[in-house]
Design an enzyme around this catalytic site. Structure first.
Site, PDB file in Angstrom:
ATOM      1  CD  GLU A 105      -2.738   0.672   2.663  1.00 24.94           C
ATOM      2  OE1 GLU A 105      -2.898   0.035   3.144  1.00 24.94           O
ATOM      3  OE2 GLU A 105      -3.148   1.822   3.527  1.00 24.94           O
ATOM      4  CD  GLU A 107       4.471  12.689  12.021  1.00 29.23           C
ATOM      5  OE1 GLU A 107       3.393  12.461  11.601  1.00 29.23           O
ATOM      6  OE2 GLU A 107       4.243  13.764  11.787  1.00 29.23           O
TER       7      GLU A 107
END
Ligand SMILES: Cc1cc2nc3c(=O)[nH]c(=O)nc-3n(C[C@H](O)[C@H](O)[C@H](O)COP(=O)(O)OP(=O)(O)OC[C@H]3O[C@@H](n4cnc5c(N)ncnc54)[C@H](O)[C@@H]3O)c2cc1C
Length: 380
Positions: free
Chosen positions: A243, A368
């Site tokens: 993905e 992050e």
């Protein structure tokens, strides 16, 4: 790494491009206005073989390599609607790959084959109102009963959530087993207890449907388990790599198109007696954008090439996802600046690129989270 694409990939690229430009792009404005697009897009992509490029021929796929997926990711950006491209990506490279990788023969016949023809549209149910980045903390619970499982819980931000016939679901099957307490299921969305509770409005990607789903005492038979019970966390971590790389390829291709638009505008728009591209500050901005896009593309290509060789380079995939998202966002923002007031107007598409692109730094693992993975792999 040699140049990764063969003449066959180039041929595939031309045929996808010609389809996307002639059958999808002309509808983009209308679909954006409607915040929706029709299901025939999946069936037409399936008919042309584009939903199953690298799946084995025995299931109706094209039998190609992983680089075919990258070609699809890049060419779909030409449809001028990030939401359409994302919805298709959920089908080809997010919700369906686990069915092929972990499914039984029966599951592949029942679910994979119609997914590749576009008759069965898939969505992927990982995220919950209180758990996104921290997948292991999901609360959707599947409890073992005689002959199957009873599922209760809630998923959110589910792309294709309203239109899907099938969901690849991530649920908790053992609350005491940590990462080993998670299992994948294949869910028919017409199962009693499966409810689309609401459609979500978004900043961008307007054509893709994004929904919240509730499971209320939903019974799933034993053969709805996908892969092994307790292996779901590891299996979905495998899925997330594909993905992310697919998203990275799409982000870079989209950034290139935005850059081209900004560059061409800068050569036409005149201020103070000359095209703005002749003002050094704008020329250097475009030069920086071109350099960033090229660097991100090289990282995506070298990583995709490794995947095509059978490697599983989590470190490079995470880096490609992080870099491409940041580059695509910076390019969209700088391009909007170059377009000046026109950039801020809804009359030209640059604002859409700006809104749609922002998602790549959040979806499929945030910047992050990518940094955390890279940091860990750097031994930090
Ligand atoms: C348009 C759209 C489509 C989506 N489609 C799907 C889909 O089809 N299926 C699906 O399952 N999900 C989907 N998602 C969900 C998406 O994958 C999540 O939004 C994403 O993983 C982030 O999770 P979260 O929103 O819960 O943010 P959180 O996990 O709550 O994070 C909030 C913030 O905290 C930061 N943060 C979290 N953990 C750490 C850490 N350890 N260190 C530092 N910072 C941290 C994050 O980076 C972020 O900035 C979609 C989301 C959107 C917006």
């Amino acid at each position: 790494m040699p140049w990764p694409f063969s003449p066959e990939h180039d041929e595939l690229r031309s045929s996808i491009r010609s389809f996307v430009e002639s059958e999808l792009a002309p509808n983009a404005e209308e679909w954006e206005d409607q915040s929706d697009f029709p299901d025939w897009v999946f069936r037409r992509l399936g008919e042309l073989g584009f939903l199953g490029l690298s799946y084995p021929e025995e299931y109706g796929g094209g039998g190609g390599d992983y680089l075919c997926n990258i070609v699809l990711a890049e060419e779909m950006t030409r449809c001028n609607s990030g939401g359409v491209a994302m919805a298709v990506a959920v089908q080809t490279d997010m919700a369906v790959p686990p069915v092929h990788k972990f499914g039984t023969e029966e599951q592949k016949k029942k679910y994979l084959m119609p997914a590749l023809t576009g008759e069965r549209i898939f969505c992927l149910g990982i995220t919950e109102p209180n758990a996104g980045s921290d997948v292991a903390s999901i609360k959707t619970r599947a409890v073992k009963v005689d002959g199957g499982w009873v599922v209760n819980g809630r998923k959110t931000y589910i792309t294709n959530g309203r239109r899907a016939h099938t969901m690849t679901l991530v649920a908790k099957t053992d609350t005491d087993a940590g990462h080993k307490g998670i299992t994948l299921f294949i869910v028919d969305t017409d199962t009693e207890g499966y409810e689309v509770s609401r459609a979500l409005d978004k900043l961008g990607m307007h054509t893709s449907d994004t929904a919240e789903i509730v499971f209320d005492d939903m019974f799933l038979p034993d053969d709805a388990v996908l892969g092994e019970v307790g292996e779901g966390f590891y299996n979905i971590s495998w899925e997330l790599q594909g993905e992310r790389l697919f998203g990275a390829a799409a982000a870079v291709a989209g950034a290139q198109r935005t850059l081209d638009a900004a560059s061409s505008y800068a050569q036409q728009r005149k201020t103070f007696g000359r095209p703005i591209s002749k003002h050094q500050v704008i020329r250097h901005k475009l030069a920086d954008m071109a350099t960033e896009v090229e660097a991100a593309r090289q990282l995506v290509y070298s990583t995709a090439w490794k995947v095509a060789q059978g490697d599983y380079p989590v470190r490079e995939i995470s880096m490609a996802k992080l870099l491409s998202g940041q580059v695509a966002w910076n390019v969209a923002d700088q391009a909007l600046q170059i377009f000046g007031g026109y950039g801020y107007s809804m009359e030209i598409p640059i604002q859409r690129a700006w809104r749609d692109t922002r998602l790549i730094r959040i979806g499929a693992g945030t910047d992050e989270v990518m940094r955390e993975i890279i940091g860990r792999m750097e031994g930090l």
